[in-house]
Scaffold this motif. Structure first.
Motif, short mmCIF file in Angstrom:
data_model
loop_
_atom_site.label_atom_id
_atom_site.label_comp_id
_atom_site.label_asym_id
_atom_site.label_seq_id
_atom_site.Cartn_x
_atom_site.Cartn_y
_atom_site.Cartn_z
N THR A 112 0.79 -1.22 0.00
CA THR A 112 0.00 0.00 0.00
C THR A 112 0.83 1.28 0.00
N LEU A 116 0.49 4.24 -2.83
CA LEU A 116 0.09 5.62 -2.57
C LEU A 116 1.06 6.62 -3.22
N GLY A 309 -14.59 11.04 -1.46
CA GLY A 309 -13.24 10.69 -1.00
C GLY A 309 -13.25 10.18 0.42
N VAL A 313 -11.94 6.44 1.50
CA VAL A 313 -10.90 6.22 2.51
C VAL A 313 -11.41 5.32 3.62
N TYR A 316 -12.16 1.49 2.51
CA TYR A 316 -10.97 0.66 2.32
C TYR A 316 -10.13 0.58 3.58
N PHE A 317 -10.24 1.56 4.47
CA PHE A 317 -9.57 1.47 5.76
C PHE A 317 -10.10 0.27 6.56
N SER A 430 -17.96 0.47 -2.38
CA SER A 430 -16.75 1.01 -3.00
C SER A 430 -16.91 1.18 -4.49
N TYR A 456 -7.51 8.19 -2.88
CA TYR A 456 -8.34 8.00 -1.69
C TYR A 456 -8.36 6.52 -1.30
N SER A 458 -6.19 4.12 -2.04
CA SER A 458 -4.89 3.66 -1.55
C SER A 458 -4.57 4.23 -0.18
N LEU A 459 -5.00 5.45 0.08
CA LEU A 459 -4.80 6.03 1.41
C LEU A 459 -5.53 5.21 2.46
N GLY A 460 -6.77 4.82 2.15
CA GLY A 460 -7.51 3.97 3.08
C GLY A 460 -6.86 2.62 3.27
#
Length: 475
Positions: A112, A116, A309, A313, A316-317, A430, A456, A458-460
């Motif tokens: 990940t 990002l 967004g 996040v 996926y988090f 998603s 967003y 990938s950040l999650g």
């Protein structure tokens, strides 16, 4: 000849875009539920004959996530290669045991974090490197890495286990980076197509996970040597990546795809009574290389996609927090019986196959049902409600555990139900978020917005993977 407004027009390698002068105009030019563009003189919107473009995008979606899925589902292979970390000779070193026990978490972080970073790079490259160069280069890099991993399957790494661990992490980082460039580039390309093509690409990603999970089960049943299974994984991934190269080269040959892949001209840039000046950009006469290169306007995109967004996040988090680090360590209640179900097939079937199939079903439903809408308050509420899944998984038979000793759900049916709920909710919500993102902005910004939406995501995933690694140490 004057512009009809003071909007700033930008030119990229595959589009011409501008910043709308007011919010009302931007809303009018949003793509959701409207024709994607105004037909050029003499052009009619062709049909997707035999669903050719839909099938190609679906297959590209499979190829986009297949590398990561094959890496993750080969859990028995990684345990075999790293077995010296828990052997009596080396098991005295806590660092050795840590490598094997928390390998999934390290693998997720190695996936990940580079993803990002390369999403940011791809946003900057949108107008500097043509999309076909990014797609073909990323596929070639992934293909080369899988060839290397296939060679290492037959190499004895028992004397340099930590070195192999470092190579595996490096390969995961490279594959994640190249897959990110590929996925964001193709996803950005679908921003110029009708929304069903983005749905095909996203659903294809879930199919990639399902294919890898099925391949894992078949190999486990047919082969007694985990090295044979891993070799089949990596060779299958290499073959499919080669197929993706051929399919992507075939895409521009379709009349339907050529129509939507043609360069975009600014919408309503010139007044109705004026014609473009002779020195104005022309999609037929101006070569992409001769256009000025600008970075897409990030501020308006972030403002327009802030709500979606946040949903991306958080969705996926929660998913990365649970899958695969937590869910793969939930063991059957009667593991000591020695049956094939508990010792061999439990994790591949109830974790990887079940989650990916449920995720696929959730994504496919969006082809017919798209509720709630992009501006609905229900969408973020549903995204936040998934946090309830975290304690449910932790209260199953997660092992090893030293701090949280309570096992509330003492039946194998509970983690199965929770995994289905995790996959269905992740797939449906998603996909809605990722489909809506490029459609609530003007088409000129669709590709850049697609990259931002994947940022967003990938950040999650990065936050979820990092928190999962910490959470495992506190259970």
């Amino acid at each position: 000849m004057a512009f009809a407004s003071e909007d700033i027009a930008y030119h990229s390698s595959n589009a011409v875009y501008r910043v709308p002068s007011n919010r009302h105009e931007a809303d009018q030019e949003a793509l959701l539920g409207k024709p994607l563009d105004y037909p050029a003189p003499g052009l009619q919107r062709p049909e997707d004959r035999f669903n050719g473009a839909y099938i190609i995008f679906f297959c590209l979606g499979i190829g986009g996530l297949l590398p990561w899925n094959f890496f993750v589902t080969a859990k028995e292979y990684w345990a075999f290669k790293l077995r010296n970390c828990s052997s009596p000779a080396s098991g005295k070193d806590p660092e050795d045991a840590d490598i094997l026990n928390y390998f999934e978490s390290y693998l997720a972080v190695a996936s990940t974090v580079p993803s990002l970073l390369f999403l940011v790079a791809n946003f900057l490259l949108v107008n500097r490197i043509r999309v076909h160069v990014r797609v073909l280069a990323s596929l070639s890099v992934s293909l080369a890495i899988f060839v290397v991993m296939a060679v290492l399957v037959r190499v004895d790494t028992s004397s340099w286990t930590r070195g192999f661990f470092s190579i595996a992490m490096a390969c995961m980082a490279i594959i994640s980076s190249s897959s990110t460039i590929f996925n964001s580039s193709v996803y950005g390309l679908t921003g110029s197509f009708p929304m069903r093509n983005a749905q095909a690409l996203i659903s294809g990603g879930a199919m990639g996970g399902t294919v890898s999970a099925v391949a894992s089960l078949v190999d486990l049943a047919a082969s007694s040597d985990v090295r044979d299974s891993a070799l089949a994984f990596f060779l299958t991934a290499a073959v499919f990546l080669g197929l993706c190269v051929g399919l992507y080269l075939l895409l521009p040959q379709l009349e339907y795809a050529r129509y939507y892949m043609r360069p975009v001209v600014p919408i309503h840039v010139f007044s109705s009574e004026d014609s473009p000046p002779r020195d104005a950009p022309s999609t037929s006469s101006v070569a992409p290389a001769s256009r000025a290169v600008h970075t897409p306007p990030l501020g308006p995109i972030l403002k327009k996609t802030a709500g979606l967004g946040f949903c991306a996040v958080f969705l996926y988090f929660i998913t990365a927090l649970i899958f695969p680090a937590i869910s793969t360590n939930i063991q059957p209640m009667h593991k000591g019986t020695g049956s094939p179900w508990t010792s061999k097939f439990y994790v591949p079937l109830t974790v990887f196959l079940l989650f990916n199939f449920a995720d696929l079903c959730g994504r496919q439903v969006t082809a017919w049902i798209q509720v709630p809408g992009p501006r609905s308050k229900l969408l973020p509420i549903l995204a936040v409600s998934r946090v309830c899944l975290v304690p449910l998984f932790l209260l199953c038979n997660y092992q090893p555990r030293s701090h949280l000793t309570l096992v509330l759900f003492q039946s194998d049916i509970y983690p199965i139900l929770f995994t289905c709920l995790l996959g269905l909710s992740n797939g449906y919500l998603s996909t809605l978020v990722l489909m809506y993102g490029p459609k609530i902005v003007p088409r000129e910004l669709a590709e850049a917005t697609s990259v931002v939406m994947l940022f967003y995501m990938s950040l999650g995933l990065m936050l979820g993977s990092a928190c999962a690694a910490l959470l495992e140490h506190f259970i």
